[in-house]
Design an enzyme around this catalytic site. Structure first.
Site, PDB file in Angstrom:
ATOM      1  N   ASN A   1      66.239  33.441  30.342  1.00  0.00           N
ATOM      2  CA  ASN A   1      65.122  33.732  29.444  1.00  0.00           C
ATOM      3  C   ASN A   1      64.294  32.461  29.291  1.00  0.00           C
ATOM      4  O   ASN A   1      64.709  31.516  28.628  1.00  0.00           O
ATOM      5  CB  ASN A   1      65.661  34.195  28.087  1.00  0.00           C
ATOM      6  CG  ASN A   1      64.550  34.477  27.087  1.00  0.00           C
ATOM      7  OD1 ASN A   1      63.377  34.576  27.459  1.00  0.00           O
ATOM      8  ND2 ASN A   1      64.907  34.601  25.816  1.00  0.00           N
ATOM      9  N   TRP A   2      63.112  32.470  29.901  1.00  0.00           N
ATOM     10  CA  TRP A   2      62.274  31.274  29.879  1.00  0.00           C
ATOM     11  C   TRP A   2      61.533  31.076  28.560  1.00  0.00           C
ATOM     12  O   TRP A   2      60.941  30.028  28.345  1.00  0.00           O
ATOM     13  CB  TRP A   2      61.259  31.346  31.023  1.00  0.00           C
ATOM     14  CG  TRP A   2      61.833  31.003  32.356  1.00  0.00           C
ATOM     15  CD1 TRP A   2      63.140  30.733  32.659  1.00  0.00           C
ATOM     16  CD2 TRP A   2      61.108  30.882  33.586  1.00  0.00           C
ATOM     17  NE1 TRP A   2      63.283  30.458  33.987  1.00  0.00           N
ATOM     18  CE2 TRP A   2      62.045  30.544  34.591  1.00  0.00           C
ATOM     19  CE3 TRP A   2      59.776  31.038  33.937  1.00  0.00           C
ATOM     20  CZ2 TRP A   2      61.679  30.354  35.921  1.00  0.00           C
ATOM     21  CZ3 TRP A   2      59.410  30.859  35.257  1.00  0.00           C
ATOM     22  CH2 TRP A   2      60.348  30.513  36.240  1.00  0.00           C
ATOM     23  N   LYS A   3      61.515  32.091  27.719  1.00  0.00           N
ATOM     24  CA  LYS A   3      60.814  32.010  26.430  1.00  0.00           C
ATOM     25  C   LYS A   3      59.355  31.589  26.684  1.00  0.00           C
ATOM     26  O   LYS A   3      58.726  32.090  27.605  1.00  0.00           O
ATOM     27  CB  LYS A   3      61.567  31.083  25.486  1.00  0.00           C
ATOM     28  CG  LYS A   3      63.044  31.491  25.336  1.00  0.00           C
ATOM     29  CD  LYS A   3      63.769  30.704  24.304  1.00  0.00           C
ATOM     30  CE  LYS A   3      65.226  31.171  24.234  1.00  0.00           C
ATOM     31  NZ  LYS A   3      65.976  30.498  23.165  1.00  0.00           N
TER      32      LYS A   3
ATOM     33  N   HIS B   1      66.155  39.966  20.588  1.00  0.00           N
ATOM     34  CA  HIS B   1      66.525  38.550  20.598  1.00  0.00           C
ATOM     35  C   HIS B   1      66.406  37.976  19.188  1.00  0.00           C
ATOM     36  O   HIS B   1      65.585  38.420  18.384  1.00  0.00           O
ATOM     37  CB  HIS B   1      65.632  37.771  21.569  1.00  0.00           C
ATOM     38  CG  HIS B   1      66.118  36.390  21.852  1.00  0.00           C
ATOM     39  ND1 HIS B   1      65.844  35.329  21.017  1.00  0.00           N
ATOM     40  CD2 HIS B   1      66.875  35.891  22.871  1.00  0.00           C
ATOM     41  CE1 HIS B   1      66.402  34.236  21.515  1.00  0.00           C
ATOM     42  NE2 HIS B   1      67.038  34.544  22.634  1.00  0.00           N
TER      43      HIS B   1
ATOM     44  N   GLU C   1      74.830  36.928  21.500  1.00  0.00           N
ATOM     45  CA  GLU C   1      74.288  35.593  21.318  1.00  0.00           C
ATOM     46  C   GLU C   1      74.497  35.152  19.875  1.00  0.00           C
ATOM     47  O   GLU C   1      73.674  35.464  19.004  1.00  0.00           O
ATOM     48  CB  GLU C   1      72.795  35.559  21.654  1.00  0.00           C
ATOM     49  CG  GLU C   1      72.464  35.752  23.109  1.00  0.00           C
ATOM     50  CD  GLU C   1      71.060  35.264  23.431  1.00  0.00           C
ATOM     51  OE1 GLU C   1      70.926  34.404  24.297  1.00  0.00           O
ATOM     52  OE2 GLU C   1      70.110  35.720  22.782  1.00  0.00           O
TER      53      GLU C   1
ATOM     54  N   GLY D   1      70.354  27.209  21.601  1.00  0.00           N
ATOM     55  CA  GLY D   1      69.531  26.010  21.632  1.00  0.00           C
ATOM     56  C   GLY D   1      70.063  24.850  20.821  1.00  0.00           C
ATOM     57  O   GLY D   1      69.349  23.871  20.608  1.00  0.00           O
TER      58      GLY D   1
ATOM     59  N   SER E   1      73.746  28.301  24.512  1.00  0.00           N
ATOM     60  CA  SER E   1      74.055  26.989  25.101  1.00  0.00           C
ATOM     61  C   SER E   1      74.934  27.107  26.347  1.00  0.00           C
ATOM     62  O   SER E   1      75.877  26.337  26.539  1.00  0.00           O
ATOM     63  CB  SER E   1      74.699  26.069  24.055  1.00  0.00           C
ATOM     64  OG  SER E   1      73.796  25.818  22.990  1.00  0.00           O
TER      65      SER E   1
ATOM     66  N   GLY F   1      69.185  30.277  28.214  1.00  0.00           N
ATOM     67  CA  GLY F   1      67.899  29.801  27.738  1.00  0.00           C
ATOM     68  C   GLY F   1      67.477  28.543  28.465  1.00  0.00           C
ATOM     69  O   GLY F   1      67.033  28.577  29.609  1.00  0.00           O
ATOM     70  N   GLY F   2      67.638  27.391  27.800  1.00  0.00           N
ATOM     71  CA  GLY F   2      67.137  26.123  28.321  1.00  0.00           C
ATOM     72  C   GLY F   2      67.596  25.776  29.722  1.00  0.00           C
ATOM     73  O   GLY F   2      66.813  25.260  30.533  1.00  0.00           O
TER      74      GLY F   2
END
Length: 241
Positions: A9-11, A96, A165, A171, A204, A225-226
């Site tokens: 998920n690039w957000k 989300h 999640e 994050g 994470s 995510g990141g």
């Protein structure tokens, strides 16, 4: 046997040009990915067309980061399934924790998005998870049960992904212990009542913990995510051992 789904998920990251450069580096790294897994990326809406032009759909699928429950209408800032399908999208993230938090999305709204995604031919990735306060009060199971029962009502479990999640792990660099995450994923599977439903873990997820996470019996994939923003990191996650 359940197929593993590794989703990124690039957000609100990556322009079209950046997405193109990413794909040029990333695709060669996953060309030999095992047949028992699928890689999915959810870019910003503006970069979806870049994916449809430059990705290889044999082993990489596109997801949207949200979806509306109507095909068209006066819904400013929303996007409909038919708009996404036109660009090769086959998955849709709904529920989300960020839209839940920042836009007060309810379980009822999330359910409408998930049901309409399925009716439109998309596979929803429905996110559930508890806050740190809820976890510390021993309420995690109750919160997850409510989100599953209300958010997944009238959905088809054979065309569904649920992403657990824990909000406190998103994050933050904090990762839920793999065994604890597996216990929640097992609870979700029992609540749904369908052994073959795909259940992911998110929070994470990184190259240094993916192998342990994916060794758990009730975890069928991850929502990243990141770490998905770096092609080498995400390729290592996709090629977990």
């Amino acid at each position: 046997m359940r197929k593993s789904v590794i989703a990124g998920n690039w957000k609100m990251h990556m322009t079209c040009a950046e997405a193109k450069s990413y794909l040029e580096e990333f695709i060669p790294l996953i060309k030999n990915i095992r047949d028992d897994r699928k890689v999915v990326i959810a870019p910003p809406f503006t970069a979806i067309s870049t994916f449809s032009k430059h990705s290889d759909f044999d082993y990489l699928d596109i997801s949207s980061q949200n979806i509306h429950w109507e095909d068209e209408g006066a819904f400013t800032a929303e996007i409909s399934p038919k708009m996404l399908i036109e660009h090769g999208v086959s998955y849709a993230i709904v529920g989300h924790s960020e839209p839940r938090k920042y836009f007060s999305e309810s379980d009822e709204q999330i359910n409408k998005r998930a049901v309409f995604a399925q009716c439109s031919g998309l596979t929803p990735i429905v996110c559930v998870g508890e806050t740190l306060e809820q976890r510390e009060r021993g309420e995690a199971d109750r919160v997850i049960t409510r989100q599953v029962e209300q958010g997944l009502e009238n959905t088809d479990p054979s065309n569904l992904i649920v992403a657990y999640e824990p909000i406190w792990a998103i994050g933050t660099g904090k990762t839920c212990e793999a065994k604890d995450a597996n216990n929640i994923c097992s609870l979700i599977r029992k609540l749904i009542g369908f052994d073959d439903v795909i259940i992911q873990y998110g929070g994470s997820v990184k190259p240094n913990n993916i192998d342990e996470i994916m060794s758990m019996s009730d975890i069928d994939g991850v929502l990243v995510g990141g770490a998905s923003l770096d092609p080498n990191s995400f390729a290592r996650i996709a090629n977990y051992q």
